[in-house]
Design a protein around this motif. Sequence first.
Motif, mmCIF file in Angstrom:
data_model
loop_
_atom_site.group_PDB
_atom_site.id
_atom_site.type_symbol
_atom_site.label_atom_id
_atom_site.label_comp_id
_atom_site.label_asym_id
_atom_site.label_seq_id
_atom_site.Cartn_x
_atom_site.Cartn_y
_atom_site.Cartn_z
ATOM 1 N N GLN A 107 157.029 -3.274 73.138
ATOM 2 C CA GLN A 107 158.306 -3.596 72.504
ATOM 3 C C GLN A 107 159.187 -4.297 73.522
ATOM 4 O O GLN A 107 159.088 -4.070 74.713
ATOM 5 C CB GLN A 107 158.991 -2.346 71.953
ATOM 6 N N LEU A 108 160.017 -5.181 73.016
ATOM 7 C CA LEU A 108 160.951 -5.910 73.869
ATOM 8 C C LEU A 108 162.275 -5.169 73.832
ATOM 9 O O LEU A 108 162.841 -4.952 72.764
ATOM 10 C CB LEU A 108 161.119 -7.337 73.351
ATOM 11 N N LEU A 109 162.770 -4.771 74.991
ATOM 12 C CA LEU A 109 163.982 -3.967 75.086
ATOM 13 C C LEU A 109 165.088 -4.776 75.764
ATOM 14 O O LEU A 109 164.952 -5.176 76.927
ATOM 15 C CB LEU A 109 163.706 -2.690 75.873
ATOM 16 N N LEU A 110 166.185 -5.046 75.026
ATOM 17 C CA LEU A 110 167.322 -5.773 75.587
ATOM 18 C C LEU A 110 168.014 -4.936 76.649
ATOM 19 O O LEU A 110 168.261 -3.757 76.446
ATOM 20 C CB LEU A 110 168.349 -6.081 74.501
ATOM 21 N N THR A 111 168.323 -5.551 77.772
ATOM 22 C CA THR A 111 169.068 -4.852 78.816
ATOM 23 C C THR A 111 170.469 -5.440 78.989
ATOM 24 O O THR A 111 171.339 -4.798 79.567
ATOM 25 C CB THR A 111 168.322 -4.918 80.159
ATOM 26 N N GLU A 112 170.669 -6.685 78.476
ATOM 27 C CA GLU A 112 171.967 -7.345 78.602
ATOM 28 C C GLU A 112 171.994 -8.533 77.645
ATOM 29 O O GLU A 112 170.968 -9.167 77.399
ATOM 30 C CB GLU A 112 172.120 -7.835 80.038
ATOM 31 N N ILE A 113 173.171 -8.842 77.084
ATOM 32 C CA ILE A 113 173.324 -10.007 76.221
ATOM 33 C C ILE A 113 174.773 -10.466 76.235
ATOM 34 O O ILE A 113 175.680 -9.642 76.340
ATOM 35 C CB ILE A 113 172.862 -9.708 74.772
ATOM 36 N N HIS A 114 174.982 -11.787 76.178
ATOM 37 C CA HIS A 114 176.342 -12.321 76.032
ATOM 38 C C HIS A 114 176.291 -13.676 75.333
ATOM 39 O O HIS A 114 175.294 -14.384 75.376
ATOM 40 C CB HIS A 114 177.084 -12.394 77.368
ATOM 41 N N LYS A 115 177.394 -14.019 74.697
ATOM 42 C CA LYS A 115 177.502 -15.255 73.935
ATOM 43 C C LYS A 115 177.747 -16.425 74.873
ATOM 44 O O LYS A 115 178.565 -16.342 75.788
ATOM 45 C CB LYS A 115 178.650 -15.135 72.931
ATOM 46 N N ILE A 116 177.044 -17.533 74.578
ATOM 47 C CA ILE A 116 177.246 -18.775 75.321
ATOM 48 C C ILE A 116 178.089 -19.738 74.498
ATOM 49 O O ILE A 116 178.995 -20.365 75.000
ATOM 50 C CB ILE A 116 175.904 -19.462 75.655
ATOM 51 N N LYS A 117 177.745 -19.846 73.215
ATOM 52 C CA LYS A 117 178.401 -20.810 72.349
ATOM 53 C C LYS A 117 178.484 -20.244 70.938
ATOM 54 O O LYS A 117 177.550 -19.617 70.452
ATOM 55 C CB LYS A 117 177.604 -22.109 72.342
ATOM 56 N N VAL A 118 179.600 -20.495 70.269
ATOM 57 C CA VAL A 118 179.833 -19.970 68.925
ATOM 58 C C VAL A 118 179.083 -20.796 67.897
ATOM 59 O O VAL A 118 179.066 -22.025 67.962
ATOM 60 C CB VAL A 118 181.344 -19.992 68.597
ATOM 61 N N ASN A 119 178.457 -20.111 66.947
ATOM 62 C CA ASN A 119 177.819 -20.661 65.756
ATOM 63 C C ASN A 119 177.339 -22.100 65.927
ATOM 64 O O ASN A 119 177.993 -23.055 65.514
ATOM 65 C CB ASN A 119 178.803 -20.579 64.583
ATOM 66 N N ILE A 120 176.150 -22.253 66.497
ATOM 67 C CA ILE A 120 175.649 -23.582 66.817
ATOM 68 C C ILE A 120 175.064 -24.317 65.615
ATOM 69 O O ILE A 120 174.746 -25.483 65.714
ATOM 70 C CB ILE A 120 174.623 -23.533 67.959
ATOM 71 N N GLU A 121 174.854 -23.649 64.503
ATOM 72 C CA GLU A 121 174.254 -24.306 63.327
ATOM 73 C C GLU A 121 175.269 -24.640 62.297
ATOM 74 O O GLU A 121 176.290 -24.094 62.126
ATOM 75 C CB GLU A 121 173.171 -23.410 62.747
#
Length: 121
Positions: A107-121
């Motif tokens: 399983q892939l376990l997230l250890t950290e995440i943050h936004k780079i850019k808002v709603n790119i689509e």
Amino acid sequence: MKAIAITWLLGFSIVFIGNLDLQSLALYTKEQKQILMQAQDSVVMEKEGVFTGWADPHTVEIRIDEESMAFQVAKDVEKYFDNIEDKDLVCFKYVDKPVENDFSVEQLLLTEIHKIKVNIE
């Protein structure tokens, strides 16, 4: 890819590169498996992708190079999602970890995440 060498006091060592072949763990003792799993956990990978949403209360989906991948979210990482919306570009770190008591399933376990850019689509 990172190479990891593990040496036991008994005088032998194991070297593996990248992801550990979990099916081959059947060849090792319980103690050796624990050491290998700890080493595997220490290999943190970093990627960018598009956050596509929550699959369930503890799993998110992130699209990386047009492929959707599911990541488990630990309680201490959930707080990072307060300002992340669907379709935001995110940068994240994760470890590839075997499921406890079943080394053949990863399983892939997230250890950290943050936004780079808002709603790119």
